[in-house]
Design an enzyme around this catalytic site. Structure first.
Site, mmCIF file in Angstrom:
data_model
loop_
_atom_site.group_PDB
_atom_site.id
_atom_site.type_symbol
_atom_site.label_atom_id
_atom_site.label_comp_id
_atom_site.label_asym_id
_atom_site.label_seq_id
_atom_site.Cartn_x
_atom_site.Cartn_y
_atom_site.Cartn_z
ATOM 1 N N GLY A 13 14.780 8.875 -18.660
ATOM 2 C CA GLY A 13 13.696 7.887 -18.615
ATOM 3 C C GLY A 13 12.370 8.574 -18.304
ATOM 4 N N ARG A 23 1.451 20.024 -18.292
ATOM 5 C CA ARG A 23 0.165 20.736 -18.277
ATOM 6 C C ARG A 23 0.200 21.903 -17.284
ATOM 7 N NH1 ARG A 23 -4.042 20.071 -14.671
ATOM 8 N NH2 ARG A 23 -6.155 20.524 -15.437
ATOM 9 N N VAL A 25 2.811 23.512 -16.109
ATOM 10 C CA VAL A 25 3.716 24.574 -16.576
ATOM 11 C C VAL A 25 2.953 25.477 -17.550
ATOM 12 C CG1 VAL A 25 5.735 25.061 -18.045
ATOM 13 C CG2 VAL A 25 5.898 23.309 -16.263
ATOM 14 N N VAL A 26 2.303 24.846 -18.519
ATOM 15 C CA VAL A 26 1.619 25.609 -19.579
ATOM 16 C C VAL A 26 0.484 26.441 -18.996
ATOM 17 C CG1 VAL A 26 0.244 25.400 -21.707
ATOM 18 C CG2 VAL A 26 2.255 23.950 -21.359
ATOM 19 N N ARG A 74 17.684 10.284 -24.063
ATOM 20 C CA ARG A 74 18.956 10.519 -23.372
ATOM 21 C C ARG A 74 19.896 10.992 -24.483
ATOM 22 N NH1 ARG A 74 17.934 7.693 -18.499
ATOM 23 N NH2 ARG A 74 16.774 5.756 -18.777
ATOM 24 N N CYS A 75 20.332 12.264 -24.424
ATOM 25 C CA CYS A 75 21.000 12.891 -25.569
ATOM 26 C C CYS A 75 22.510 13.037 -25.344
ATOM 27 C CB CYS A 75 20.363 14.259 -25.822
ATOM 28 S SG CYS A 75 21.168 15.210 -27.085
ATOM 29 N N ASP A 105 18.831 13.008 -12.606
ATOM 30 C CA ASP A 105 20.116 13.694 -12.379
ATOM 31 C C ASP A 105 20.916 13.920 -13.661
ATOM 32 O OD1 ASP A 105 20.711 10.997 -12.592
ATOM 33 O OD2 ASP A 105 22.335 11.063 -11.130
ATOM 34 N N THR A 128 11.479 11.136 -12.262
ATOM 35 C CA THR A 128 12.104 9.811 -12.425
ATOM 36 C C THR A 128 11.405 8.832 -11.490
ATOM 37 O OG1 THR A 128 14.086 8.483 -11.921
ATOM 38 C CG2 THR A 128 13.947 10.599 -10.827
ATOM 39 N N ASP A 130 12.816 6.508 -10.050
ATOM 40 C CA ASP A 130 13.793 5.964 -9.097
ATOM 41 C C ASP A 130 13.755 6.612 -7.710
ATOM 42 O OD1 ASP A 130 14.623 4.222 -11.012
ATOM 43 O OD2 ASP A 130 16.470 5.288 -11.513
ATOM 44 N N ASP A 132 15.509 8.955 -6.559
ATOM 45 C CA ASP A 132 16.879 9.018 -6.028
ATOM 46 C C ASP A 132 17.474 10.430 -6.068
ATOM 47 O OD1 ASP A 132 16.947 9.143 -8.767
ATOM 48 O OD2 ASP A 132 18.658 7.801 -9.003
ATOM 49 N N ARG A 157 2.363 -13.491 -6.181
ATOM 50 C CA ARG A 157 2.205 -14.195 -4.905
ATOM 51 C C ARG A 157 1.138 -15.305 -5.019
ATOM 52 N NH1 ARG A 157 4.125 -13.923 0.006
ATOM 53 N NH2 ARG A 157 5.015 -11.851 0.017
ATOM 54 N N ARG A 165 6.412 -22.053 -4.363
ATOM 55 C CA ARG A 165 7.686 -21.685 -5.001
ATOM 56 C C ARG A 165 8.309 -20.462 -4.367
ATOM 57 N NH1 ARG A 165 5.731 -22.392 -11.209
ATOM 58 N NH2 ARG A 165 6.642 -24.462 -11.554
ATOM 59 N N ARG A 174 18.579 1.245 -11.022
ATOM 60 C CA ARG A 174 19.948 0.843 -11.362
ATOM 61 C C ARG A 174 20.909 1.173 -10.221
ATOM 62 N NH1 ARG A 174 20.562 1.730 -17.478
ATOM 63 N NH2 ARG A 174 19.953 3.831 -16.933
ATOM 64 N N ARG A 248 11.788 -19.404 -9.229
ATOM 65 C CA ARG A 248 11.369 -18.752 -10.473
ATOM 66 C C ARG A 248 11.725 -17.276 -10.382
ATOM 67 N NH1 ARG A 248 11.031 -23.204 -11.798
ATOM 68 N NH2 ARG A 248 9.347 -24.327 -12.859
HETATM 69 O O1 F6P Z 1 16.127 6.067 -14.451
HETATM 70 C C1 F6P Z 1 14.948 5.368 -14.534
HETATM 71 C C2 F6P Z 1 15.165 3.968 -15.000
HETATM 72 O O2 F6P Z 1 13.899 3.416 -15.212
HETATM 73 C C3 F6P Z 1 15.984 3.069 -14.078
HETATM 74 O O3 F6P Z 1 15.276 2.560 -12.992
HETATM 75 C C4 F6P Z 1 16.410 1.985 -15.046
HETATM 76 O O4 F6P Z 1 17.552 1.342 -14.591
HETATM 77 C C5 F6P Z 1 16.674 2.759 -16.297
HETATM 78 O O5 F6P Z 1 15.857 3.920 -16.234
HETATM 79 C C6 F6P Z 1 16.388 2.012 -17.573
HETATM 80 O O6 F6P Z 1 16.696 2.841 -18.656
HETATM 81 P P1 F6P Z 1 16.383 2.515 -20.182
HETATM 82 O O7 F6P Z 1 14.913 2.681 -20.385
HETATM 83 O O8 F6P Z 1 17.165 3.514 -20.937
HETATM 84 O O9 F6P Z 1 16.807 1.111 -20.393
#
Ligand code: F6P
Length: 324
Positions: A13, A23, A25-26, A74-75, A105, A128, A130, A132, A157, A165, A174, A248
């Site tokens: 992602g 940039r 790195v280069v 994602r390959c 990861d 990423t 995330d 994580d 808000r 609401r 995820r 909602r």
């Molecule tokens: O890993 C980053 C991320 O944005 C996650 O938070 C999310 O669950 C996932 O990628 C979504 O992936 P895709 O863009 O492949 O649907």
């Protein structure tokens, strides 16, 4: 001695700040007279030989841009030894001796497998939203994603308050609740549901009820997409079945992955990428370059996914106190 030639790719992602990393790195490599190749579409481009030389001018005016100029993917093919063989042949074809992979990861699994099988050096940069990855306090793109989500939460808000609401706002993550926790705290959410902490909807409803008795008329609950209680749709149905509240939902989705990187992300990306080039030159390999307490830390790639980066429990406790 063979000359070092660097290849750089973005994988998985995308995240805001990836361009700042490319940039850096280069430009760092250029400073040290090292040629750099950019690989398009992550590992897919390595397999397809979609590889181009990059110069300092190729990376002009990109530090401020979200996404990745190298594209990403994602390959699946790279999971197979056959795919990695092709990739290695293409690296050799260009004389690339060191690969810098900017991703999460999944991307690091691929890099580690390649390094185990072939005589190539490689380093990972944590890219990423995330946040994580074990081995770095922050990942490139997390800060921007949090700020993007906060801008949306602030707007929601306003309308939540006008209509009295209850809003359930789904944020990305995820398997990780960092975005959820940080946006929940920053957005003053009345509840934060993340996969790292047990979710009890009955307790949540009781807390909302207590708030209502004190005169609170609207509330925001931030829900990480990976929370074990289910999706925002499941939670909405559950709450509506048991209460009279008008609920909602808002799923913030991929807007969290785009946009101009924050100053924090630009600095983090630049520093980590700069250090990655220096580390490659010093012979480092099979590690991720991260930052903890303002100090550069190199962590074996395997540890980045095998060890879990814990959510700060003090933030969880604080969030609970501040939302009561
Ligand atoms: O890993 C980053 C991320 O944005 C996650 O938070 C999310 O669950 C996932 O990628 C979504 O992936 P895709 O863009 O492949 O649907």
């Amino acid at each position: 001695m063979n000359q070092t030639i660097i290849g750089v790719l973005t994988s998985g992602g995308d995240s805001p700040g990836m361009n700042a990393a490319i940039r850096a790195v280069v430009r760092t490599a250029y400073y040290h007279r090292i040629p750099v190749y950019g690989i398009h579409h992550g590992y897919q481009g390595l397999i397809d030989n979609d590889i181009i030389p990059l110069t300092p001018t190729s990376v002009s005016n990109i530090i401020n841009r979200g996404g990745t100029i190298l594209k990403t993917a994602r390959c699946k093919q790279f999971h197979d030894p056959e795919g990695r063989k092709k990739a290695y042949e293409n690296l050799c074809h260009h004389g690339i001796t060191g690969l810098i992979v900017i991703g999460g990861d999944g991307s690091f699994h691929g890099l580690h497998a390649l390094i185990e099988e072939y005589p190539i050096k490689g380093l990972g940069l944590p890219g990423t939203i995330d946040n994580d990855l074990y081995g770095t306090e922050y990942t490139i793109g997390f800060d921007t994603a949090v700020n993007t989500a906060l801008a949306a939460i602030d707007k929601i808000r306003d309308t939540a308050t006008s209509h009295d609401r209850l809003f359930l706002i789904e944020v990305m993550g995820r398997h990780a609740g960092y975005i959820g926790l940080h946006t929940g705290i920053g957005g003053g959410a009345e509840g934060i549901l993340i996969p790292e902490t047990p979710t009890n909807i009955t307790n949540l409803m009781q807390k909302l009820e207590e708030g209502a008795q004190r005169g609170k008329k609207s509330s925001i609950i931030v829900v990480a997409e990976g929370d074990e209680a289910g999706t925002v749709i499941d939670i909405k149905e559950h709450i509506e079945r048991h209460t009279n509240w008008e609920v909602r939902i808002s799923i913030l989705g991929h807007q969290q992955r785009g946009g101009t990187p924050t100053g924090f992300d630009r600095l983090l990306a630049s520093r980590l990428a700069y250090e990655a080039v220096l580390a490659l030159l010093q012979g480092e390999s099979d590690k991720m370059v991260g930052m903890i307490n303002q100090t550069i830390v190199l962590t074996p790639l395997m540890e980045t996914w095998m060890k879990k980066k814990p959510i700060d429990p003090a933030n969880v406790t604080m969030a609970d106190v501040l939302s009561s």
